[in-house]
Every structure is written in C-alpha cells, then in structure tokens.
Motif scaffolding. Structure first.
Motif, PDB file in Angstrom:
ATOM      1  N   GLY A 368      21.735  61.166  46.796  1.00 29.69           N
ATOM      2  CA  GLY A 368      21.581  61.647  45.432  1.00 29.69           C
ATOM      3  C   GLY A 368      22.755  61.335  44.527  1.00 29.69           C
ATOM      4  O   GLY A 368      22.806  61.769  43.386  1.00 29.69           O
ATOM      5  N   GLU A 369      23.748  60.575  45.045  1.00 31.49           N
ATOM      6  CA  GLU A 369      24.859  60.182  44.162  1.00 31.49           C
ATOM      7  C   GLU A 369      24.416  58.921  43.436  1.00 31.49           C
ATOM      8  O   GLU A 369      23.987  57.965  44.059  1.00 31.49           O
ATOM      9  N   SER A 370      24.508  58.930  42.138  1.00 30.53           N
ATOM     10  CA  SER A 370      24.117  57.698  41.448  1.00 30.53           C
ATOM     11  C   SER A 370      25.348  57.123  40.790  1.00 30.53           C
ATOM     12  O   SER A 370      26.199  57.849  40.301  1.00 30.53           O
ATOM     13  N   ASP A 371      25.413  55.821  40.819  1.00 31.96           N
ATOM     14  CA  ASP A 371      26.603  55.187  40.284  1.00 31.96           C
ATOM     15  C   ASP A 371      26.215  53.751  39.996  1.00 31.96           C
ATOM     16  O   ASP A 371      26.121  52.931  40.884  1.00 31.96           O
ATOM     17  N   ALA A 372      25.828  53.508  38.738  1.00 30.04           N
ATOM     18  CA  ALA A 372      25.322  52.170  38.387  1.00 30.04           C
ATOM     19  C   ALA A 372      26.467  51.231  38.043  1.00 30.04           C
ATOM     20  O   ALA A 372      26.489  50.596  37.003  1.00 30.04           O
ATOM     21  N   THR A 373      27.430  51.175  38.925  1.00 36.65           N
ATOM     22  CA  THR A 373      28.584  50.353  38.601  1.00 36.65           C
ATOM     23  C   THR A 373      28.526  49.040  39.358  1.00 36.65           C
ATOM     24  O   THR A 373      27.707  48.841  40.229  1.00 36.65           O
ATOM     25  N   ARG A 374      29.460  48.187  38.992  1.00 43.65           N
ATOM     26  CA  ARG A 374      29.618  46.928  39.680  1.00 43.65           C
ATOM     27  C   ARG A 374      30.862  47.077  40.538  1.00 43.65           C
ATOM     28  O   ARG A 374      31.924  47.431  40.045  1.00 43.65           O
ATOM     29  N   ARG A 375      30.727  46.858  41.835  1.00 41.83           N
ATOM     30  CA  ARG A 375      31.888  46.974  42.717  1.00 41.83           C
ATOM     31  C   ARG A 375      32.391  45.582  43.052  1.00 41.83           C
ATOM     32  O   ARG A 375      31.613  44.710  43.427  1.00 41.83           O
ATOM     33  N   HIS A 376      33.694  45.401  42.899  1.00 43.62           N
ATOM     34  CA  HIS A 376      34.284  44.110  43.260  1.00 43.62           C
ATOM     35  C   HIS A 376      34.830  44.148  44.677  1.00 43.62           C
ATOM     36  O   HIS A 376      35.485  45.108  45.064  1.00 43.62           O
ATOM     37  N   VAL A 377      34.553  43.100  45.427  1.00 40.64           N
ATOM     38  CA  VAL A 377      35.075  42.967  46.779  1.00 40.64           C
ATOM     39  C   VAL A 377      36.226  41.965  46.714  1.00 40.64           C
ATOM     40  O   VAL A 377      36.093  40.905  46.094  1.00 40.64           O
ATOM     41  N   ALA A 378      37.324  42.296  47.330  1.00 36.03           N
ATOM     42  CA  ALA A 378      38.512  41.441  47.247  1.00 36.03           C
ATOM     43  C   ALA A 378      38.232  40.070  47.871  1.00 36.03           C
ATOM     44  O   ALA A 378      37.515  39.963  48.859  1.00 36.03           O
ATOM     45  N   PHE A 379      38.804  39.042  47.273  1.00 33.70           N
ATOM     46  CA  PHE A 379      38.673  37.693  47.823  1.00 33.70           C
ATOM     47  C   PHE A 379      40.058  37.210  48.252  1.00 33.70           C
ATOM     48  O   PHE A 379      41.067  37.857  47.970  1.00 33.70           O
ATOM     49  N   GLU A 380      40.089  36.067  48.906  1.00 32.07           N
ATOM     50  CA  GLU A 380      41.370  35.517  49.347  1.00 32.07           C
ATOM     51  C   GLU A 380      41.381  34.025  49.063  1.00 32.07           C
ATOM     52  O   GLU A 380      40.394  33.339  49.316  1.00 32.07           O
ATOM     53  N   LEU A 381      42.483  33.527  48.499  1.00 28.73           N
ATOM     54  CA  LEU A 381      42.616  32.083  48.300  1.00 28.73           C
ATOM     55  C   LEU A 381      43.255  31.508  49.560  1.00 28.73           C
ATOM     56  O   LEU A 381      44.371  31.878  49.910  1.00 28.73           O
ATOM     57  N   VAL A 382      42.533  30.623  50.245  1.00 29.55           N
ATOM     58  CA  VAL A 382      43.046  30.045  51.480  1.00 29.55           C
ATOM     59  C   VAL A 382      43.507  28.621  51.210  1.00 29.55           C
ATOM     60  O   VAL A 382      42.715  27.763  50.819  1.00 29.55           O
ATOM     61  N   GLN A 383      44.776  28.400  51.389  1.00 29.03           N
ATOM     62  CA  GLN A 383      45.355  27.067  51.153  1.00 29.03           C
ATOM     63  C   GLN A 383      44.940  26.129  52.291  1.00 29.03           C
ATOM     64  O   GLN A 383      45.100  26.452  53.457  1.00 29.03           O
ATOM     65  N   GLY A 384      44.384  24.978  51.924  1.00 30.71           N
ATOM     66  CA  GLY A 384      44.001  24.003  52.941  1.00 30.71           C
ATOM     67  C   GLY A 384      44.723  22.685  52.703  1.00 30.71           C
ATOM     68  O   GLY A 384      45.679  22.620  51.918  1.00 30.71           O
ATOM     69  N   ARG A 385      44.219  21.627  53.344  1.00 38.58           N
ATOM     70  CA  ARG A 385      44.884  20.327  53.232  1.00 38.58           C
ATOM     71  C   ARG A 385      44.285  19.451  52.146  1.00 38.58           C
ATOM     72  O   ARG A 385      44.619  18.282  52.039  1.00 38.58           O
ATOM     73  N   SER A 386      43.369  20.029  51.336  1.00 38.95           N
ATOM     74  CA  SER A 386      42.662  19.194  50.358  1.00 38.95           C
ATOM     75  C   SER A 386      43.279  19.259  48.965  1.00 38.95           C
ATOM     76  O   SER A 386      42.771  18.647  48.038  1.00 38.95           O
ATOM     77  N   THR A 387      44.348  20.040  48.825  1.00 39.22           N
ATOM     78  CA  THR A 387      44.983  20.107  47.507  1.00 39.22           C
ATOM     79  C   THR A 387      46.471  19.798  47.632  1.00 39.22           C
ATOM     80  O   THR A 387      47.136  20.247  48.569  1.00 39.22           O
ATOM     81  N   GLY A 388      46.953  19.042  46.673  1.00 37.80           N
ATOM     82  CA  GLY A 388      48.373  18.688  46.650  1.00 37.80           C
ATOM     83  C   GLY A 388      48.743  18.283  45.239  1.00 37.80           C
ATOM     84  O   GLY A 388      47.933  18.381  44.315  1.00 37.80           O
ATOM     85  N   SER A 389      49.961  17.814  45.082  1.00 36.58           N
ATOM     86  CA  SER A 389      50.400  17.396  43.747  1.00 36.58           C
ATOM     87  C   SER A 389      49.655  16.131  43.335  1.00 36.58           C
ATOM     88  O   SER A 389      49.300  15.329  44.191  1.00 36.58           O
ATOM     89  N   PRO A 390      49.444  15.974  42.017  1.00 30.54           N
ATOM     90  CA  PRO A 390      48.774  14.751  41.564  1.00 30.54           C
ATOM     91  C   PRO A 390      49.664  13.535  41.805  1.00 30.54           C
ATOM     92  O   PRO A 390      50.886  13.676  41.889  1.00 30.54           O
ATOM     93  N   PRO A 391      49.057  12.343  41.912  1.00 31.42           N
ATOM     94  CA  PRO A 391      49.871  11.149  42.100  1.00 31.42           C
ATOM     95  C   PRO A 391      50.821  10.979  40.912  1.00 31.42           C
ATOM     96  O   PRO A 391      50.439  11.239  39.774  1.00 31.42           O
ATOM     97  N   ALA A 392      52.045  10.573  41.195  1.00 29.58           N
ATOM     98  CA  ALA A 392      53.047  10.443  40.133  1.00 29.58           C
ATOM     99  C   ALA A 392      52.613   9.385  39.127  1.00 29.58           C
ATOM    100  O   ALA A 392      52.009   8.395  39.480  1.00 29.58           O
TER     101      ALA A 392
END
Lengths: 392, 360
Positions: A368-392
């Motif tokens: 019987g508790e009503s709560d028409a809200t939007r709940r955010h679930v935490a995310f995580e940024l996972v660093q991989g090998r596909s990103t790096g500095s742009p070519p000089a």
C-alpha cells in the motif's frame, strides 16, 4: 491427495527454519556444519549438504569459503520460503505473510535479453522473486508493442500481483500500460521510462552515464567525439544518452554538431541482429566514419561498438591508436582479462540492483505504499583498452 | 530512411533539380561547409563585420537542402545539412544570436531537417533556439516578441509570425501544450497589431523608432508569407475555419497589392536580406495551395515560376533579384535561393500525375 514422504533433507531445512523463526539462530550466526548436521539428523553428508544448498539458494544462509555457513544478515520471508519448498504442510502457517500478495505471481515483460544486457536483470528479478516466495512469469515482446499490450493484458487477467515491464523501443505511450497505471495496478518500469505514462521506474541515470563516458574521452584529449546509436526518439534511455553526450560536449565548450551523430542504426533492435541488418549498418558506419573527422566514438550499445570496431578495422584504423571507442554494457565475463583491462571501455549498468529494486518496489506497492518516482541505479565507468589519447 | 527514390520526372521536378544543382555548384563551399554569400565573392556595403557569413541566409539554405531531399530522397543533402548546421554554430560561435527572427528561421529549418533525418541534434537545436526565443516576448507594444535583444521595444512581423509556425510545429511533433498556447498568443498579438483588419495585408512592424508608429509603408512579400504560414499551422491543429479564412485573406491581399499589375510577377525588393523575401512568400503560398487547392494562388505561383525560369542567367542557371529581368553579378545567395525555393515549391505542388509514372 497422496501424502508424500518428505525428503530427508527437507526435515533439516524445516528444522533450521524453525530455529531461525524461534530466534535460536539469528542473522549472522554460524550454522552447524555438514558434518554436524549429518550426525545429529542421522543422515549422510550428501543429504546435509543438500539441505544447506537449498537454504543457500533461498538466501537464508550464505556459505563463506573456508569459514563455514552463516545465517544471512537480511533474511527473506521464511513463511513463503517454506511454502515454496513444500515445507510447512500446516496450512495455517502457509498463509502468505507478505501483505497484499494474493496469487504470488509476478509478471516480467521485456523485449529481449542477451548476455550483453538484460540477462543479469532477468537473473536478479527471478532471484528476488524466489527469495520473497513469489513465482515469476516471463514474457518476451520481441520489441513489438502489440505483443507488449497482449502480454500485459494477459498477465493481468491471469491475476498476477504485480508487473515489471521493460518497454519496447521507441514507445512513448501504450494504452494498456496507461490503463493499468490509472487503475493503480502495481507496475514498475525498468531500464527506461515513458514520458506519457506516470509510472514508477527503476533506471540507470543514462544522462550522467553518457556524460561520464564523453568526459572520459574529453579528458584523454579528444575534441571530435561522435555518438552512434539506434533511433533515439521516444526511447528514454537513448534520448538521455544522447543528451548526456551533448551536454558533456557543451560543458567543455565543444559543439554537438549533427554530423557527429549517426542514429539510424537498426541492427541492435530486438530480433534484428541478423547478418543482413549488420551489413547494412556497417555500410552506414563506414560512410559515417569517412564523412567526418571524429577521433572517438560513444556507442549507445555494445553490439554497435563491435560493428564499429570491425568497420574501423576494415578501414585500416587501429583502436585506440587512431580511434577510441566506448560503449554501454558488455557481456559479463567473470574471468580477469589477460591484459588486466577489458577490451572495451564501457558503462556497466547495475542490472542486479535494477532487478532487486524493481521487485522491492512491487512489494512496497502491495503493502500500500505508493511512490511514483523514478529510482536511479548507480552505474560504473569501466576503463578498457579501447580508449586512449588521440593521435598527435 | 534516406534511400534514393526513383522519382518520375515532370517539368517541375526537372526545373527544381536543375536549379538546385546550379545553386550547389556555384554557392556550396565544401571546405567550410557553408554557402558562399555572393558569387563572385566580393565585399558589399551591407555586410556587417559582426556577421560576415549571414546566419539567417544560411538557415534558408538549410531549408533548400531539405527541400531537395524531400524531392529526390538523396542522403547527400542530409549529410550537407548536418555539416551546414555545425558550420553555422562554429562560425557564429554559438547556436543563438541577438536577432530573434534569425533564430526562428534557423529553428524552423532545423526542425524540418529533424523531420527528414531524425537526427537528434537537429531537434535539440530547434528546442534550444525556441527556449531562447521565448525570452524575446515582453509587454512593450502590448506583447509580441522583440526583433533583437538590444532593442526590446521594437516589435515586428518577422520576429513573430515565424515564431507562431515554430511553436505550432513543435506542438504537433512533441505535444507540449504550452507551445500551442504560445502559438495562439503570438498570433493573437499579430492580428491585433500588425494585420490590416479590413484587407488582411500584413505590416512590417511597430515602434522601430520608439514612437509607437507602425511602418505601414513597408510592404514586404515575406511578411504576408509568414502570416499565411502561421494561420495554416493553427488551422491544422485546431481546424478552426477562422484561421483558414485569415490565411486566404492575407494571401489574397498579397496577390492584389504585390503582384505586377501587368505581368503578375512578384516585385524586386532589393539586395541583401530582401533577396530572400519572395522565396519565403512562395514557400507558404505553396503550402496554402497544398491544403486548400486554391486555384488563383496556384496560377499566380505558376506565372512567377515560368517568368523566373525564363530570366535565369544563361551561363550559370542562377536566378536574380528580379524574376522578370536577367541577374546582375555579383549575385547574392539570397536572390539565388529565392529562385530555387520557387522551383522546389512548384515541384512539391506538382508531383508526377499517376498516368505519367513509368511502369516500375
């Protein structure tokens, strides 16, 4: 009715549940070992191990490798578990103690699920239901609104106590959904919300997630950062990812220009991941990559990142030396990668938490508790090998 | 989807295709992703140092790219449209600027580009501009949107009628009821202040010099066009006959007061910005014909298209400021665009009749 002799292990389970209910075993307590149980119940160790496995499966106890078995800190509803395990033949005790639960059925309606996204969500919804002694009915919609409408109407007619719905792509409104919301039916949307329907939703903060991914690329020195996605209109998760990309750029004084966006790829929509669609998308991707000077790409989906990766490879571009690629959701691999980093830099959405919260919200609604809200679930940024500095 | 369509050709689509190709050949500048403002490129006395590339001319050029895409379905036009909006932003250092009417032109073009491409950046641009434009409304002269930020008490048709079209189109696409309210409020203010209640002819503006005077002697083609367009959008949403009546009245007044009494051709209104005025009028008159099938306006447009086709420059194929005299060079983008817009509108009005379509 035949009277069924209970399995030997069920006696152990029932007895331990009694101990917990009576407070003889409290959350955090260590429970007797397999060996001790086998002795006191005069059964084999196979039987006592089975009992502990069943209790662990039901999240009543947790087994810590090498340290023993303990009662969990956050106990599920024991009465329902007993019923679920066929224990407690005494009907007086089998009355559901979760308030508002009638049929004990929960419906989960979703377009599709696979190992890059959705699988963990299904896993977690099922687990939460089982812990609460609820039974789950799963319906796939294959991304079609008419299937979604039929599934929802059918499940409501079946008498489910609540519904968890992952809406189809590109939908801002669905009359059947709107009707059950207006009827105050316990409904929780997951992954995305519908602008036209004031329903509870458990979602990732996709705006913040896409902005984080884009800022990661900006921090590496990229200035021309493209956005690659299926059509975004009326899919809140994608609209927010686009807006997150766009606002991260403007926050750093960069312009979000239309030529940096490719958003008409369809191969990753439900049931569309087929060779012909993939080839069509790769043609578009190739023309896109050739048409502008981007050095980095934010892909709204994992499979688009894979398509882009092979397109870049075909064009002789190396990742990340020439081009950086980042995306959302990669398949869950419990192995540590030999390189120490996963292949793709990505946003990891907490699907397990999303599923758990969705079931929790349904139960809250039943209380019987009503709560028409939007709940955010935490995310995580996972660093991989596909990103790096742009070519000089 | 941007799959090239095999479009059966007719006289009107052939003309539009040729005129558009000639425009691109002479004005499109691939390195900058912008249209050249003059051919050959020289400086002119109305070039402001603050506006070397003419933000709002580029906005109408964006509209022309979308016209071409709607005619032939070639995705290259959308690619160029995407580059153009990016280049306008970079050249202007931001999407917004001091002139409310200029932002409205760009927002309208961006929204049409979004319709054609579903590229979310175009939608985002239209909404960003619209949010800024709403800040131009104030109570000087009883309401209305100002012409430009440094002069908030000067109210004119160019800053208000396109805002009605924009707000109405945003409402039909995204369903925000406050946008419809904006459209109706702005149109109401226009009717009360700048539309001749007897004839339906539209005046340019009021209080330009701070003396509350209406510039009744400024009779421009495009003011009539945008009011016709505004009334059509509101009729489309509300289906109220008074809006359609208002569109008819203003279109009739334009025909009566602005066509050459002998040839029926629309006037040469001058160089610079004024070169675009006729193109804007024909865009919305053609829409009126689409909606109502009005024959006298259709004939008027056809007469102008035939005249303009006759007087194109033989070597370049470009149209000039006048549609009944050969172009003078250097030729500005504005005049060239108006010609192309006229031929595109005729093509949109006369798709190939069934019996002319080749068997597929």
């Amino acid at each position: 009715m035949l009277s069924v002799t209970p399995h030997l292990y069920e006696r152990i389970v029932a007895s331990m549940l009694d101990d917990i209910k009576a407070g003889r075993l409290r959350p955090g307590d260590r429970v007797p070992s397999e060996h001790a149980l086998a002795q006191s119940f005069e059964v084999s160790r196979i039987t006592s191990r089975r009992a502990l496995e069943v209790l662990a499966q039901a999240s009543v106890v947790k087994r810590a490798q090498g340290r023993g078995t303990f009662v969990v800190d956050d106990l599920p509803d024991l009465a329902r578990i007993g019923v679920g395990l066929g224990i407690n033949p005494d009907l007086a005790e089998a009355v559901p103690t979760v308030p508002g639960v009638r049929s004990g059925l929960i419906g989960l309606v979703l377009p599709d699920f696979n190992d890059s996204y959705g699988l963990q969500l299904v896993y977690s919804v099922e687990q939460s239901c089982t812990q609460k002694g609820l039974d789950l009915i799963l319906k796939r919609t294959y991304g079609l609104r008419e299937n979604e409408e039929r599934a929802i109407a059918g499940l409501v007619a079946r008498g489910v106590d609540g519904l968890i719905v992952f809406p189809v792509h590109g939908e801002h409104y669905n009359p059947v959904l709107l009707k059950i919301v207006l009827d105050k039916f316990p409904l929780v949307l997951v992954d995305r919300y519908l602008k036209g329907i004031p329903a509870q939703a458990v979602v990732t903060d996709n705006h913040a997630a896409a902005a984080a991914l884009t800022e990661h690329l900006i921090d590496l020195g990229h200035r021309e950062i493209a956005f690659v996605s299926p059509p975004v209109e009326n899919t809140s998760a994608l609209e927010e990812r686009f807006a997150g990309w766009s606002s991260a750029l403007s926050k750093h004084g960069l312009l979000s220009r239309p030529e940096l966006v490719l958003s008409n790829l369809i191969s990753t929509l439900p049931t569309q991941f087929r060779p012909d669609n993939i080839a069509a998308d790769q043609t578009l991707l190739e023309a896109f990559v050739r048409s502008m000077d981007a050095t980095a790409f934010v892909c709204a989906e994992y499979n688009l990142a894979l398509e882009l990766g092979s397109t870049l490879q075909a064009l002789g571009k190396r990742i990340p030396n020439d081009m950086s690629v980042a995306c959302f959701d990669v398949p869950h691999v419990p192995l540590t990668s030999p390189h120490g980093l996963p292949d793709l830099t990505h946003i990891h959405q907490n699907e397990l938490e999303m599923g758990r919260l969705a079931v929790e919200q349904i139960l809250a609604r039943l209380r019987g508790e009503s709560d028409a809200t939007r709940r955010h679930v935490a995310f995580e940024l996972v660093q991989g090998r596909s990103t790096g500095s742009p070519p000089a | 989807m941007s799959v090239p369509l095999r479009v059966p050709t007719t006289l009107t689509t052939d003309r539009a295709q040729q005129a558009f190709d000639d425009l691109m050949l002479h004005y499109w500048d691939e390195p900058t992703g912008l249209f050249k403002i003059r051919v050959p490129v020289v400086h002119a006395e109305h070039d402001l140092p603050s506006d070397p590339f003419h933000y709002w001319w580029q906005a109408h050029a964006l509209d022309s790219l979308i016209d071409a895409f709607r005619r032939d379905g070639n995705a290259l036009h959308l690619q160029r449209a995407a580059r153009l909006l990016g280049s306008i932003q970079m050249q202007n250092a931001s999407l917004t600027n001091d002139y409310y009417d200029d932002m409205e032109w760009l927002a309208l073009a961006a929204l049409r580009a979004w319709d054609a491409s579903q590229n979310p950046v175009f939608k985002h641009a239209a909404l960003t501009l619209w949010a800024d434009i709403q800040g131009g409304w104030n109570e000087h002269c009883g309401g209305g949107i100002a012409w430009r930020k440094p002069q908030l008490d000067y109210k004119n048709t160019p800053a208000n009628a396109p805002a009605v079209i924009l707000a109405a189109r945003l409402y039909t696409r995204f369903g925000d009821a406050s946008d419809l309210a904006w459209a109706q409020r702005i149109f109401g203010w226009l009717e009360a202040h700048l539309i001749n209640p007897v004839s339906g002819f539209v005046w340019d503006g009021m209080n330009r010099l701070g003396d509350a005077t209406t510039d009744r002697d400024w009779t421009f083609t495009y003011c009539q066009g945008v009011v016709v367009g505004a009334a059509l959008e509101l009729h489309h949403i509300t289906e109220k006959p008074e809006y359609l009546a208002a569109a008819h009245r203003t279109a009739g007044a334009a025909l009566t007061q602005l066509a050459d009494p002998v040839t029926q051709v629309m006037p040469d209104e001058g160089g610079g910005d004024a070169g675009l005025f006729k193109g804007i009028l024909v865009r919305y008159l053609a829409q009126l014909v689409q909606v109502t099938g009005n024959e006298s306006i259709r004939r008027w447009l056809t007469t102008n298209a035939n005249a303009a086709w006759t007087y194109r420059d033989a070597a370049s194929g470009l149209s000039g400021r006048s549609w009944q005299a050969l172009p003078q060079f250097p030729l500005e983008l504005t005049a060239a665009l108006s010609g192309v817009m006229l031929f595109e509108q005729m093509a949109a009005l006369n798709p190939a009749p069934e019996d002319l379509r080749p068997d597929s």
